[in-house]
Design a protein around this motif. Structure first.
Motif, PDB file in Angstrom:
ATOM      1  N   GLU A  91       0.827  -1.206   0.000  1.00 41.86           N
ATOM      2  CA  GLU A  91       0.000   0.000   0.000  1.00 41.86           C
ATOM      3  C   GLU A  91       0.861   1.256   0.000  1.00 41.86           C
ATOM      4  O   GLU A  91       0.605   2.210  -0.748  1.00 41.86           O
ATOM      5  CB  GLU A  91      -0.908  -0.025   1.234  1.00 41.86           C
ATOM      6  CG  GLU A  91      -1.945   1.074   1.252  1.00 41.86           C
ATOM      7  CD  GLU A  91      -2.833   0.970   2.490  1.00 41.86           C
ATOM      8  OE1 GLU A  91      -2.325   1.205   3.611  1.00 41.86           O
ATOM      9  OE2 GLU A  91      -4.023   0.630   2.336  1.00 41.86           O
ATOM     10  N   ALA A  92       1.929   1.242   0.832  1.00 45.33           N
ATOM     11  CA  ALA A  92       2.823   2.401   0.877  1.00 45.33           C
ATOM     12  C   ALA A  92       3.513   2.610  -0.469  1.00 45.33           C
ATOM     13  O   ALA A  92       3.668   3.743  -0.943  1.00 45.33           O
ATOM     14  CB  ALA A  92       3.869   2.210   1.979  1.00 45.33           C
ATOM     15  N   LEU A  93       3.919   1.492  -1.098  1.00 43.50           N
ATOM     16  CA  LEU A  93       4.566   1.591  -2.414  1.00 43.50           C
ATOM     17  C   LEU A  93       3.597   2.162  -3.447  1.00 43.50           C
ATOM     18  O   LEU A  93       3.982   2.997  -4.282  1.00 43.50           O
ATOM     19  CB  LEU A  93       5.070   0.221  -2.845  1.00 43.50           C
ATOM     20  CG  LEU A  93       5.755   0.164  -4.219  1.00 43.50           C
ATOM     21  CD1 LEU A  93       6.985   1.059  -4.226  1.00 43.50           C
ATOM     22  CD2 LEU A  93       6.121  -1.280  -4.575  1.00 43.50           C
ATOM     23  N   GLU A 126      -8.401   6.571  -7.578  1.00 46.10           N
ATOM     24  CA  GLU A 126      -7.984   5.173  -7.633  1.00 46.10           C
ATOM     25  C   GLU A 126      -7.403   4.702  -6.309  1.00 46.10           C
ATOM     26  O   GLU A 126      -7.814   3.649  -5.780  1.00 46.10           O
ATOM     27  CB  GLU A 126      -6.945   4.997  -8.748  1.00 46.10           C
ATOM     28  CG  GLU A 126      -6.389   3.592  -8.836  1.00 46.10           C
ATOM     29  CD  GLU A 126      -5.301   3.469  -9.880  1.00 46.10           C
ATOM     30  OE1 GLU A 126      -4.715   2.365  -9.990  1.00 46.10           O
ATOM     31  OE2 GLU A 126      -5.023   4.466 -10.568  1.00 46.10           O
ATOM     32  N   LEU A 127      -6.464   5.431  -5.750  1.00 51.36           N
ATOM     33  CA  LEU A 127      -5.739   4.963  -4.562  1.00 51.36           C
ATOM     34  C   LEU A 127      -6.576   5.060  -3.296  1.00 51.36           C
ATOM     35  O   LEU A 127      -6.339   4.306  -2.352  1.00 51.36           O
ATOM     36  CB  LEU A 127      -4.446   5.747  -4.404  1.00 51.36           C
ATOM     37  CG  LEU A 127      -3.451   5.626  -5.570  1.00 51.36           C
ATOM     38  CD1 LEU A 127      -2.200   6.441  -5.293  1.00 51.36           C
ATOM     39  CD2 LEU A 127      -3.091   4.158  -5.806  1.00 51.36           C
ATOM     40  N   VAL A 226     -22.177   3.883   2.411  1.00 54.36           N
ATOM     41  CA  VAL A 226     -21.615   4.353   3.676  1.00 54.36           C
ATOM     42  C   VAL A 226     -20.383   3.518   3.969  1.00 54.36           C
ATOM     43  O   VAL A 226     -20.458   2.389   4.440  1.00 54.36           O
ATOM     44  CB  VAL A 226     -22.640   4.241   4.825  1.00 54.36           C
ATOM     45  CG1 VAL A 226     -22.019   4.709   6.134  1.00 54.36           C
ATOM     46  CG2 VAL A 226     -23.885   5.044   4.507  1.00 54.36           C
ATOM     47  N   HIS A 227     -19.238   4.077   3.648  1.00 57.38           N
ATOM     48  CA  HIS A 227     -17.962   3.383   3.803  1.00 57.38           C
ATOM     49  C   HIS A 227     -16.910   4.441   4.101  1.00 57.38           C
ATOM     50  O   HIS A 227     -16.261   4.958   3.189  1.00 57.38           O
ATOM     51  CB  HIS A 227     -17.625   2.598   2.523  1.00 57.38           C
ATOM     52  CG  HIS A 227     -16.340   1.821   2.623  1.00 57.38           C
ATOM     53  ND1 HIS A 227     -15.727   1.260   1.524  1.00 57.38           N
ATOM     54  CD2 HIS A 227     -15.547   1.520   3.690  1.00 57.38           C
ATOM     55  CE1 HIS A 227     -14.623   0.665   1.911  1.00 57.38           C
ATOM     56  NE2 HIS A 227     -14.500   0.799   3.219  1.00 57.38           N
ATOM     57  N   PRO A 228     -16.724   4.781   5.367  1.00 55.99           N
ATOM     58  CA  PRO A 228     -15.799   5.865   5.724  1.00 55.99           C
ATOM     59  C   PRO A 228     -14.380   5.598   5.221  1.00 55.99           C
ATOM     60  O   PRO A 228     -13.954   4.446   5.085  1.00 55.99           O
ATOM     61  CB  PRO A 228     -15.854   5.903   7.251  1.00 55.99           C
ATOM     62  CG  PRO A 228     -17.187   5.292   7.595  1.00 55.99           C
ATOM     63  CD  PRO A 228     -17.419   4.240   6.557  1.00 55.99           C
ATOM     64  N   PHE A 229     -13.663   6.665   4.976  1.00 56.52           N
ATOM     65  CA  PHE A 229     -12.276   6.582   4.519  1.00 56.52           C
ATOM     66  C   PHE A 229     -11.352   6.332   5.709  1.00 56.52           C
ATOM     67  O   PHE A 229     -11.635   6.748   6.840  1.00 56.52           O
ATOM     68  CB  PHE A 229     -11.863   7.872   3.803  1.00 56.52           C
ATOM     69  CG  PHE A 229     -12.627   8.111   2.526  1.00 56.52           C
ATOM     70  CD1 PHE A 229     -12.145   7.630   1.324  1.00 56.52           C
ATOM     71  CD2 PHE A 229     -13.837   8.804   2.541  1.00 56.52           C
ATOM     72  CE1 PHE A 229     -12.844   7.845   0.144  1.00 56.52           C
ATOM     73  CE2 PHE A 229     -14.539   9.024   1.371  1.00 56.52           C
ATOM     74  CZ  PHE A 229     -14.051   8.537   0.169  1.00 56.52           C
ATOM     75  N   THR A 230     -10.242   5.640   5.452  1.00 55.82           N
ATOM     76  CA  THR A 230      -9.278   5.331   6.516  1.00 55.82           C
ATOM     77  C   THR A 230      -8.371   6.539   6.766  1.00 55.82           C
ATOM     78  O   THR A 230      -8.286   7.472   5.958  1.00 55.82           O
ATOM     79  CB  THR A 230      -8.417   4.121   6.129  1.00 55.82           C
ATOM     80  OG1 THR A 230      -7.600   4.478   4.999  1.00 55.82           O
ATOM     81  CG2 THR A 230      -9.289   2.930   5.756  1.00 55.82           C
ATOM     82  N   GLU A 231      -7.645   6.477   7.891  1.00 54.85           N
ATOM     83  CA  GLU A 231      -6.703   7.537   8.214  1.00 54.85           C
ATOM     84  C   GLU A 231      -5.598   7.632   7.155  1.00 54.85           C
ATOM     85  O   GLU A 231      -5.143   8.727   6.807  1.00 54.85           O
ATOM     86  CB  GLU A 231      -6.087   7.295   9.594  1.00 54.85           C
ATOM     87  CG  GLU A 231      -7.035   7.543  10.752  1.00 54.85           C
ATOM     88  CD  GLU A 231      -7.496   8.997  10.798  1.00 54.85           C
ATOM     89  OE1 GLU A 231      -6.664   9.900  10.516  1.00 54.85           O
ATOM     90  OE2 GLU A 231      -8.680   9.232  11.096  1.00 54.85           O
ATOM     91  N   LYS A 232      -5.172   6.475   6.664  1.00 50.22           N
ATOM     92  CA  LYS A 232      -4.143   6.491   5.615  1.00 50.22           C
ATOM     93  C   LYS A 232      -4.650   7.201   4.361  1.00 50.22           C
ATOM     94  O   LYS A 232      -3.908   7.957   3.720  1.00 50.22           O
ATOM     95  CB  LYS A 232      -3.721   5.059   5.280  1.00 50.22           C
ATOM     96  CG  LYS A 232      -2.890   4.384   6.361  1.00 50.22           C
ATOM     97  CD  LYS A 232      -2.430   3.014   5.902  1.00 50.22           C
ATOM     98  CE  LYS A 232      -1.564   2.342   6.962  1.00 50.22           C
ATOM     99  NZ  LYS A 232      -1.095   0.996   6.524  1.00 50.22           N
ATOM    100  N   GLN A 233      -5.890   6.939   4.005  1.00 52.80           N
ATOM    101  CA  GLN A 233      -6.450   7.577   2.816  1.00 52.80           C
ATOM    102  C   GLN A 233      -6.603   9.084   3.017  1.00 52.80           C
ATOM    103  O   GLN A 233      -6.395   9.869   2.086  1.00 52.80           O
ATOM    104  CB  GLN A 233      -7.795   6.924   2.470  1.00 52.80           C
ATOM    105  CG  GLN A 233      -7.640   5.501   1.974  1.00 52.80           C
ATOM    106  CD  GLN A 233      -8.963   4.750   1.875  1.00 52.80           C
ATOM    107  OE1 GLN A 233      -9.946   5.112   2.536  1.00 52.80           O
ATOM    108  NE2 GLN A 233      -8.994   3.705   1.069  1.00 52.80           N
TER     109      GLN A 233
END
Length: 546
Positions: A91-93, A126-127, A226-233
């Motif tokens: 994911e980081a890459l 996309e990401l 209803v699908h909240p975004f993550t902290e990474k996103q």
């Protein structure tokens, strides 16, 4: 722990196990712990319904099974940890690759922000696993769509900049705004609610674009469920917002540099033009002083040559009259008449070239003399028209077959200019006469179909006035153009030009009237002189040419 008979006295220590044994009917139990690095992570329990203790071999075997279970559990946990780290690294890459791609677009497009904004919304959509991404920019109190990517329709290109939208709220607070279900936020986000009802967005994330702590826009992501975004996103979207700010700043900086470069280029051109004019002015001033001294020195002996040549011609006539009554044989008289005629012809040539020399000296003195006349407001259109008419009739008087088409295009707004009318008329007559000469000379060199033409035009430039004199003659070569304002430089045959006309014109326009004179020419096509005169002047009423 090995309980050989659960209902015996050894079972008193384990009342829970005893109660369980009574309920299920088992009597003998064996428990072996699962130990990992000294810590118990589980237990294996064996039970028998009859009183039948386990042997030592069976106990050791169960301990072996317990150790194997610990190893198996450790392997699974290790595999899961490796899998989790692999996912994180992947994911980081992916995020870094997306950011690198955007940086590459920024580097390849320093002058155009549109490809960068398009790449940002594509990567964000996309990401961050969104259904669509919208980038908006603040302009005149509204938010305008700068780029859009995704499946959701976007039925508007702008909306008010206020707290009623997720983008507006994030820009106002300068913080990310994450709405898990926008359909439940009727009062907080009316614009977002209205767009949700129309387009189907549910979970919405907005991140501001901050430039020096000021919001210049925002990036908004939407999902239809209803699908909240993550902290990474959220952090990734903040990175994209920062990259958008960098791209916009680069373009603005490039535009500023371009504009500054143009200003510096214009200043450099103006400086070079002023320098060239200064050099020309200084050169003409020095030459003017030199020629004035020479002209004064030549003037007196030249006057003697002209006067005594004319007087000698009269004396020749008188000698001829005196010899008429004298008795001479025919041969002597023929010789005397021939000598007097030759003497008279020679004196006529002396007088002719003396007058030409006198004209040159007068022009030399005119080149350096003080200006005459009053400086006063004069209608430019009338002055140019009168000069054109005077030059035309002068040319017709000199050559009866002289023909040329005259075009006049005078700007009614040209108005009046504060100038020395006699001096400007002298300049115009010189330029128009040169144009007549060039156009008629080309006619003699061309076949049928060529029509000599000279045009005169004026134009209002606000605090200045422009005068253009253009002919369709053979044009001026580059090497001649460089020297055309030098005193005594001429391309006309001997006897047809002194080489002082353009030099004097330059002095009158540049030095006496603080204007400019420019030449545009195309060899074989045309020559155009462009005079720029200021409407008003701070000079005194009496102008000087030095």
């Amino acid at each position: 722990v090995h309980l050989r008979y659960l209902l015996s006295a050894e079972g008193d220590e384990f009342p829970g196990s005893r109660e369980l044994g009574r309920h299920h009917g088992h009597r003998t139990t064996l428990s072996v712990p699962l130990l990992r690095e000294g810590d118990s992570i589980g237990v294996i329990v064996l039970r028998r319904n009859e009183v039948h203790p386990f042997s030592e071999r069976q106990i050791k075997l169960l301990q072996t099974f317990a150790d194997q279970a610990v190893i198996a559990i450790g392997n699974v946990r290790m595999f899961e940890e490796v899998q989790a780290k692999t996912r994180d690294l992947s994911e980081a890459l992916t995020y870094q690759t997306g950011s690198a791609n955007i940086l590459s677009v920024i580097a390849s497009s320093p002058t155009d922000v549109e490809p960068v904004l398009k790449a940002i919304v594509e990567s964000a959509c996309e990401l961050c696993e969104a259904y669509d991404a919208v980038l908006v920019l603040k302009h005149d109190g509204e938010l305008w769509v700068g780029a859009h990517q995704g499946q959701l329709p976007l039925n508007r290109t702008k909306w008010p900049y206020d707290r009623g939208s997720v983008s507006g709220r994030s820009m106002a607070d300068r913080l990310p705004v994450h709405v898990h279900d926008v359909s439940l936020e009727n009062t907080e986000f009316p614009i977002a609610q209205e767009m949700s009802n129309r387009d189907g967005g549910r979970s919405v994330l907005g991140v501001p674009m901050l430039s020096e702590r000021e919001s210049i826009g925002a990036i908004v992501l939407r999902r239809t469920e209803v699908h909240p975004f993550t902290e990474k996103q959220i952090k990734l979207l903040q990175t994209f917002a920062d990259q958008a700010v960098i791209a916009i700043g680069n373009v603005r900086m490039f535009e500023q540099v371009q504009e500054r470069t143009k200003e510096l280029s214009r200043s450099l051109d103006d400086l070079r033009t002023a320098q060239d004019r200064l050099i020309q002015t200084e050169k003409l001033a020095s030459l003017g002083q030199l020629t004035a001294g020479i002209a004064h020195e030549i003037k007196n002996p030249l006057n003697f040559v002209n006067n005594f040549s004319a007087l000698s011609m009269e004396l020749v006539d008188e000698l001829h009259d005196v010899l008429k009554p004298t008795a001479l044989d025919n041969k002597t008289r023929e010789g005397t008449n021939e000598l007097t005629q030759m003497l008279k012809a020679n004196l006529e040539k002396v007088v002719q070239h003396g007058k030409r020399a006198d004209s040159i000296v007068k022009n030399m003195l005119l080149h350096s003399r003080e200006g005459s006349g009053e400086r006063r407001p004069v209608d430019v259109n009338s002055l140019v028209a009168e000069s054109l008419n005077l030059a035309y009739h002068g040319a017709r008087a000199e050559k009866q077959d002289f023909q040329i088409r005259l075009d006049q295009n005078f700007d009614p707004a040209a108005g009046e200019v504060d100038l020395f009318p006699q001096e400007i008329t002298r300049v115009l007559l010189n330029l128009i006469s040169n144009g007549f000469y060039a156009a008629t000379k080309r006619r003699t060199e061309m076949s049928n179909g060529y029509e000599p033409t000279l045009s005169a035009a004026t134009k209002n430039l606000g605090d200045r006035v422009e005068i253009r004199i253009r002919d369709n003659g053979a044009g001026i070569p580059a090497d001649v153009k460089e020297k055309m304002f030098n005193p005594f430089f001429t391309t006309k045959p001997p006897g047809e030009g002194t080489g002082l006309g353009l030099s004097l014109s330059h002095d009158i326009i540049v030095k006496q009237h603080a204007g400019s004179i420019e030449v545009d020419t195309q060899p074989g096509e045309f020559t155009e002189f462009r005079l720029i005169l200021p409407r008003t002047s701070s000079h005194s009423k009496v102008g000087t040419i030095t």
